[in-house]
Design a protein around this motif. Structure first.
Motif, short mmCIF file in Angstrom:
data_model
loop_
_atom_site.label_atom_id
_atom_site.label_comp_id
_atom_site.label_asym_id
_atom_site.label_seq_id
_atom_site.Cartn_x
_atom_site.Cartn_y
_atom_site.Cartn_z
N ASN A 42 0.83 -1.21 0.00
CA ASN A 42 0.00 0.00 0.00
C ASN A 42 0.87 1.26 0.00
O ASN A 42 0.56 2.23 -0.70
CB ASN A 42 -0.93 0.02 1.21
N LEU A 45 2.22 1.71 -3.47
CA LEU A 45 1.19 2.18 -4.39
C LEU A 45 0.93 3.68 -4.25
O LEU A 45 0.85 4.41 -5.24
CB LEU A 45 -0.11 1.40 -4.18
N VAL A 46 0.82 4.14 -3.02
CA VAL A 46 0.55 5.56 -2.81
C VAL A 46 1.76 6.40 -3.20
O VAL A 46 1.62 7.47 -3.82
CB VAL A 46 0.14 5.81 -1.34
N ASP A 49 1.99 6.55 -6.91
CA ASP A 49 0.87 7.33 -7.43
C ASP A 49 1.15 8.82 -7.32
O ASP A 49 0.92 9.58 -8.26
CB ASP A 49 -0.41 6.97 -6.69
N VAL A 50 1.66 9.24 -6.18
CA VAL A 50 2.00 10.66 -5.99
C VAL A 50 3.12 11.07 -6.94
O VAL A 50 3.08 12.13 -7.56
CB VAL A 50 2.38 10.93 -4.52
N LEU A 52 3.95 9.67 -9.85
CA LEU A 52 3.50 9.69 -11.25
C LEU A 52 2.50 10.81 -11.52
O LEU A 52 2.46 11.33 -12.62
CB LEU A 52 2.89 8.34 -11.63
N SER A 53 1.69 11.15 -10.52
CA SER A 53 0.72 12.22 -10.75
C SER A 53 1.41 13.58 -10.84
O SER A 53 0.94 14.47 -11.54
CB SER A 53 -0.34 12.24 -9.65
N HIS A 61 -5.42 9.26 -9.97
CA HIS A 61 -4.97 8.66 -8.70
C HIS A 61 -5.38 7.19 -8.61
O HIS A 61 -6.03 6.76 -7.67
CB HIS A 61 -5.50 9.43 -7.50
N SER A 62 -4.98 6.42 -9.59
CA SER A 62 -5.33 5.01 -9.60
C SER A 62 -4.58 4.23 -8.52
O SER A 62 -5.07 3.22 -8.03
CB SER A 62 -5.04 4.40 -10.97
N GLY A 63 -3.41 4.68 -8.11
CA GLY A 63 -2.67 4.02 -7.03
C GLY A 63 -3.41 4.10 -5.71
O GLY A 63 -3.43 3.13 -4.94
N GLN A 64 -4.05 5.24 -5.45
CA GLN A 64 -4.82 5.37 -4.21
C GLN A 64 -6.09 4.52 -4.26
O GLN A 64 -6.51 3.97 -3.24
CB GLN A 64 -5.13 6.83 -3.96
N THR A 67 -5.02 1.10 -3.53
CA THR A 67 -4.72 0.98 -2.10
C THR A 67 -5.99 0.75 -1.29
O THR A 67 -6.01 -0.09 -0.39
CB THR A 67 -3.99 2.24 -1.61
#
Length: 135
Positions: A42, A45-46, A49-50, A52-53, A61-64, A67
């Protein structure tokens, strides 16, 4: 913040959880170690995500979202796993994984295997002797 910090922390958490899964004998501690591994995933992933965003300027925010899905799966896993461990503990009196391996079909515990065989053989020979005597 650099991406390396959460990645290293995530790797340490995952390695700690992996050690706990491989080295522990108690089923509850194994479940806790699996939760550590899921939390490491998790965190990764977060963090990605941060990262890459910021690079792509997207708001998906697909990683969140993944998660949150992983947290829901982990909650279901720990609930069902803990219920199974508690049910087995009530029946067997232990949560030790090595002792629970004997519950598989077709396997008898090693301790009673050597003690039960001579008694069964003696009882079996007595029964056949009585059966021959009465016939």
């Amino acid at each position: 913040m650099h991406l390396a910090y959460p990645a290293v922390l995530s790797a340490l958490l995952f390695c700690t959880g992996l050690y706990g899964v491989l080295a522990r004998r108690n089923a509850i501690l194994v479940l806790m170690s699996v939760e550590l591994m899921l939390n490491a995933v998790n965190l990764n992933l977060v963090a990605f995500d941060v990262w890459l965003s910021k690079a792509a300027e997207e708001t998906l925010h697909s990683g969140q979202a993944l998660t949150l899905f992983t947290i829901a799966i982990a909650a279901a896993e720990i609930g069902i796993g803990l219920a199974i461990v508690l049910a087995v503990h009530r029946n067997r009196g232990t949560a030790d994984i090595d002792k629970l391996r004997d519950t598989a079909e077709g396997h008898e515990p090693d301790d009673t295997d050597s003690e039960a065989r001579p008694a069964e053989q003696a009882a079996g020979s007595g029964r056949t002797g009585k059966a021959e005597a009465t016939a």
